[in-house]
Enzyme design. Structure first.
Site, PDB file in Angstrom:
ATOM      1  N   ASN A   7      64.298 -72.723  27.796  1.00  0.00           N
ATOM      2  CA  ASN A   7      65.730 -72.920  28.010  1.00  0.00           C
ATOM      3  C   ASN A   7      65.993 -74.423  27.903  1.00  0.00           C
ATOM      4  OD1 ASN A   7      68.326 -73.136  28.932  1.00  0.00           O
ATOM      5  ND2 ASN A   7      67.957 -72.118  30.901  1.00  0.00           N
ATOM      6  N   LYS A  14      63.486 -76.187  30.353  1.00  0.00           N
ATOM      7  CA  LYS A  14      62.913 -75.317  31.382  1.00  0.00           C
ATOM      8  C   LYS A  14      62.018 -74.341  30.638  1.00  0.00           C
ATOM      9  CE  LYS A  14      65.426 -73.413  35.308  1.00  0.00           C
ATOM     10  NZ  LYS A  14      66.703 -72.752  35.649  1.00  0.00           N
ATOM     11  N   ARG A  95      66.551 -69.108  25.351  1.00  0.00           N
ATOM     12  CA  ARG A  95      67.847 -68.784  25.928  1.00  0.00           C
ATOM     13  C   ARG A  95      68.914 -69.596  25.178  1.00  0.00           C
ATOM     14  NH1 ARG A  95      71.081 -71.453  30.783  1.00  0.00           N
ATOM     15  NH2 ARG A  95      72.727 -69.895  30.906  1.00  0.00           N
ATOM     16  N   HIS A 184      76.268 -65.702  31.439  1.00  0.00           N
ATOM     17  CA  HIS A 184      75.317 -65.103  32.396  1.00  0.00           C
ATOM     18  C   HIS A 184      74.986 -63.661  32.028  1.00  0.00           C
ATOM     19  CE1 HIS A 184      77.108 -67.941  35.670  1.00  0.00           C
ATOM     20  NE2 HIS A 184      75.983 -68.467  35.223  1.00  0.00           N
ATOM     21  N   GLY A 214      75.447 -68.710  41.478  1.00  0.00           N
ATOM     22  CA  GLY A 214      74.463 -69.797  41.547  1.00  0.00           C
ATOM     23  C   GLY A 214      75.235 -71.099  41.500  1.00  0.00           C
ATOM     24  N   ARG A 245      82.549 -76.843  39.105  1.00  0.00           N
ATOM     25  CA  ARG A 245      83.577 -76.384  38.162  1.00  0.00           C
ATOM     26  C   ARG A 245      84.736 -75.731  38.899  1.00  0.00           C
ATOM     27  NH1 ARG A 245      79.572 -73.064  34.321  1.00  0.00           N
ATOM     28  NH2 ARG A 245      77.871 -74.100  35.391  1.00  0.00           N
ATOM     29  N   MET A 287      75.648 -74.978  48.651  1.00  0.00           N
ATOM     30  CA  MET A 287      76.172 -74.154  49.736  1.00  0.00           C
ATOM     31  C   MET A 287      75.438 -74.387  51.060  1.00  0.00           C
ATOM     32  SD  MET A 287      78.735 -72.447  50.066  1.00  0.00           S
ATOM     33  CE  MET A 287      79.640 -71.526  48.884  1.00  0.00           C
ATOM     34  N   ARG A 288      74.162 -74.750  50.989  1.00  0.00           N
ATOM     35  CA  ARG A 288      73.422 -75.005  52.243  1.00  0.00           C
ATOM     36  C   ARG A 288      73.998 -76.205  52.970  1.00  0.00           C
ATOM     37  NH1 ARG A 288      68.044 -74.379  48.754  1.00  0.00           N
ATOM     38  NH2 ARG A 288      69.519 -75.358  47.345  1.00  0.00           N
ATOM     39  N   ILE A 335      73.114 -68.344  45.490  1.00  0.00           N
ATOM     40  CA  ILE A 335      73.994 -68.060  46.633  1.00  0.00           C
ATOM     41  C   ILE A 335      74.043 -66.553  46.896  1.00  0.00           C
ATOM     42  CG2 ILE A 335      76.357 -68.243  47.494  1.00  0.00           C
ATOM     43  CD1 ILE A 335      76.704 -70.745  45.708  1.00  0.00           C
ATOM     44  N   GLY A 336      74.191 -65.777  45.842  1.00  0.00           N
ATOM     45  CA  GLY A 336      74.301 -64.321  45.994  1.00  0.00           C
ATOM     46  C   GLY A 336      73.091 -63.702  46.668  1.00  0.00           C
ATOM     47  N   GLU A 337      71.901 -64.266  46.401  1.00  0.00           N
ATOM     48  CA  GLU A 337      70.669 -63.700  46.977  1.00  0.00           C
ATOM     49  C   GLU A 337      70.407 -64.179  48.401  1.00  0.00           C
ATOM     50  OE1 GLU A 337      67.473 -64.634  44.215  1.00  0.00           O
ATOM     51  OE2 GLU A 337      68.714 -63.896  42.574  1.00  0.00           O
ATOM     52  N   ASN A 338      70.890 -65.397  48.711  1.00  0.00           N
ATOM     53  CA  ASN A 338      70.486 -66.027  49.976  1.00  0.00           C
ATOM     54  C   ASN A 338      71.558 -66.181  51.039  1.00  0.00           C
ATOM     55  OD1 ASN A 338      67.681 -66.783  49.345  1.00  0.00           O
ATOM     56  ND2 ASN A 338      68.664 -67.955  47.715  1.00  0.00           N
ATOM     57  N   GLU A 388      65.973 -64.238  34.937  1.00  0.00           N
ATOM     58  CA  GLU A 388      66.413 -64.378  33.550  1.00  0.00           C
ATOM     59  C   GLU A 388      65.239 -64.590  32.603  1.00  0.00           C
ATOM     60  OE1 GLU A 388      69.507 -67.015  35.204  1.00  0.00           O
ATOM     61  OE2 GLU A 388      70.704 -66.377  33.484  1.00  0.00           O
TER      62      GLU A 388
HETATM   63  P1  ADP Z   1      71.535 -72.103  38.634  1.00  0.00           P
HETATM   64  O1  ADP Z   1      72.932 -71.670  38.304  1.00  0.00           O
HETATM   65  O2  ADP Z   1      71.303 -73.562  38.474  1.00  0.00           O
HETATM   66  O3  ADP Z   1      70.453 -71.204  38.065  1.00  0.00           O
HETATM   67  P2  ADP Z   1      70.768 -70.955  41.207  1.00  0.00           P
HETATM   68  O4  ADP Z   1      71.012 -69.529  40.903  1.00  0.00           O
HETATM   69  O5  ADP Z   1      69.378 -71.409  41.411  1.00  0.00           O
HETATM   70  O6  ADP Z   1      71.519 -71.914  40.192  1.00  0.00           O
HETATM   71  O7  ADP Z   1      71.619 -71.319  42.519  1.00  0.00           O
HETATM   72  C1  ADP Z   1      71.635 -72.608  43.029  1.00  0.00           C
HETATM   73  C2  ADP Z   1      72.558 -72.665  44.218  1.00  0.00           C
HETATM   74  O8  ADP Z   1      72.224 -71.638  45.143  1.00  0.00           O
HETATM   75  C3  ADP Z   1      72.447 -73.956  45.009  1.00  0.00           C
HETATM   76  O9  ADP Z   1      73.302 -74.938  44.526  1.00  0.00           O
HETATM   77  C4  ADP Z   1      72.860 -73.519  46.401  1.00  0.00           C
HETATM   78  O10 ADP Z   1      74.272 -73.685  46.541  1.00  0.00           O
HETATM   79  C5  ADP Z   1      72.584 -72.046  46.460  1.00  0.00           C
HETATM   80  N1  ADP Z   1      71.475 -71.706  47.372  1.00  0.00           N
HETATM   81  C6  ADP Z   1      70.153 -71.750  47.139  1.00  0.00           C
HETATM   82  N2  ADP Z   1      69.465 -71.360  48.247  1.00  0.00           N
HETATM   83  C7  ADP Z   1      70.386 -71.066  49.187  1.00  0.00           C
HETATM   84  C8  ADP Z   1      70.333 -70.614  50.534  1.00  0.00           C
HETATM   85  N3  ADP Z   1      69.167 -70.367  51.154  1.00  0.00           N
HETATM   86  N4  ADP Z   1      71.495 -70.426  51.186  1.00  0.00           N
HETATM   87  C9  ADP Z   1      72.680 -70.654  50.580  1.00  0.00           C
HETATM   88  N5  ADP Z   1      72.791 -71.084  49.322  1.00  0.00           N
HETATM   89  C10 ADP Z   1      71.680 -71.282  48.627  1.00  0.00           C
END
Ligand code: ADP
Length: 402
Positions: A7, A14, A95, A184, A214, A245, A287-288, A335-338, A388
């Site tokens: 990528n 990457k 990619r 995406h 993300g 953005r 987001m953290r 963000i969606g996963e965590n 991905e």
């Molecule tokens: P990319 O779009 O660069 O692939 P990612 O899918 O890796 O991005 O998401 C990155 C973002 O996810 C970070 O900027 C952060 O805001 C968020 N993130 C990562 N870990 C956590 C967490 N444990 N809790 C909340 N947000 C998180």
């Protein structure tokens, strides 16, 4: 089979070398700051296993060619490497962000394909030039391995005209192909497929809303397995509130800023892409950090979280109307996963539309797919980690096996 997934960004590469059948990752890494005085490379051999070995390099990396050569040297290094020579790589999967209107599936690269991706540069000026550089370098370095491009836009080529046309003069579409493309796609398709596996039902029977949050973010309406609408548009700027953005804004703001603040087109573009979103609202784009600031009483961080999750909710509601009947909502990416708070806030008030979260399940963190809706929720809600690289490696394998 060993597939090298690449990528290339404008100043980064990457990469991951993996087996799409066993899903085992031999090496993953990142080259950054290409073209700057100080380049960086982080290479992880056997990531996530007890054999994990990290190598870092700091040195000038003038261009993508130099970057790729460093990577090849490292992965074939007699001591630190994971393969003995580059001929062990069976295929390369690239990619590519923008495949325009021509590609609705991955394609084996030839000169004509590279030229078409080049012709899409005006549609993705931040992404496609790096992809083209990466493909050209890889073709030179691996002349015997087939190269495949996998497009972010491909999954969305099933979106119908009423959802992809902008209400602008029709000639703009004819002349410049100005329309919604969506991005995406590899991730939306991957998590949709994974959910079908988890539910043990054919994807072609499912109506889903996939929420990729993300650094960039987009939501897709998936009807019977096919994308029918998505929040990103001509470029990855439209739709959700992202790290830097803006997502949707009144388009008249651009003319307003030009007239009243004397801003140039370039300045407005940079502001919307790099200085807006969460960062524009509260100065932070991770987001953290935003949660930590809210805990300290930072009001602007709280506003930023509210604006972001409200926009998510608005689009989830809109796509429920688009689909009529929804089997599941799927959250994925950083963000969606965590982030359980973002998930909860993004679904707040949707109970009367059949969406009920199980708070306990939502608070869990898992590396595997997990259901976070209550047992009696009409719409299932899932968290599914995206992958991905694996999706690109599989698509590369599949098109070569055809
Ligand atoms: P990319 O779009 O660069 O692939 P990612 O899918 O890796 O991005 O998401 C990155 C973002 O996810 C970070 O900027 C952060 O805001 C968020 N993130 C990562 N870990 C956590 C967490 N444990 N809790 C909340 N947000 C998180």
């Amino acid at each position: 089979m060993k597939v090298l997934v690449i990528n290339c960004g404008s100043s980064s590469i990457k990469y991951q070398l993996l087996d799409p059948d066993t899903e085992s990752v031999l090496v993953s890494g990142l080259v950054e700051r290409i073209g700057e005085p100080r380049g960086e490379l982080i290479n992880k051999a056997y990531p996530g296993t007890d054999r994990e070995a990290v190598t870092t390099l700091e040195q000038p990396i003038p261009d993508h060619d130099a970057g790729m050569r460093l990577v090849v040297d490292l992965i074939t290094d007699p001591e630190k490497g994971v393969i003995s020579h580059k001929g062990e790589i069976d295929a390369i999967g690239h990619r590519v962000v923008h495949g325009g209107e021509r590609f609705s599936a991955p394609v084996v690269v030839d000169e004509d394909v590279v030229e078409y991706i080049e012709s899409c540069i005006p549609l993705a000026p931040l992404h496609n030039p790096g992809h083209v550089a990466g493909i050209r370098v890889a073709m030179e370095l691996f002349p015997d391995a087939p190269q495949v491009t996998v497009f972010d836009t491909a999954f969305h080529q099933t979106i119908p005209p009423h959802a992809y046309m902008y209400a602008l003069p029709y000639e703009l579409y004819e002349e410049l192909r100005i329309r919604r493309y969506g991005f995406h796609g590899t991730s939306h398709k991957y998590v949709a497929g994974k959910l079908a596996e988890c539910l043990d039902r054919p994807l072609s029977e499912l109506n889903l809303i996939t929420v990729h949050l993300g650094n960039g973010g987009s939501i897709t309406a998936v009807e019977k397995g096919r994308s029918v609408d998505t929040t990103m548009g001509l470029t990855p700027l439209e739709g959700l509130v992202m790290g830097t953005r803006s997502g949707d804004v009144d388009p008249a703001i651009c003319a307003f800023l030009a007239r009243n603040k004397g801003m140039s087109i370039e300045e407005i573009d940079t502001m919307l892409n790099k200085e807006s979103g969460l960062k524009g609202l509260c100065g932070m784009n991770d987001m953290r950090d935003i949660h930590a600031a809210i805990a300290e009483g930072d009001e602007r961080a709280e506003i930023a979280l509210g604006v972001q999750t409200y926009r998510n909710r608005k689009y989830i509601g809109a796509f429920m109307a688009v689909l009529g009947c929804v089997d599941a909502i799927v959250f994925t990416a950083g963000i969606g996963e965590n982030d359980d708070v973002v998930r909860r806030e993004s679904l707040k008030g949707l109970e009367c539309l059949g969406v009920n979260i199980d708070e306990k399940a939502n608070a869990h963190r898992a590396k595997e797919p997990m259901r976070i809706s209550a047992v009696d929720s009409r719409v299932a809600v899932w968290v599914i980690p995206t992958n991905e690289e694996l999706a690109i490696a599989r698509e590369t394998r599949d098109i070569l096996n055809k």
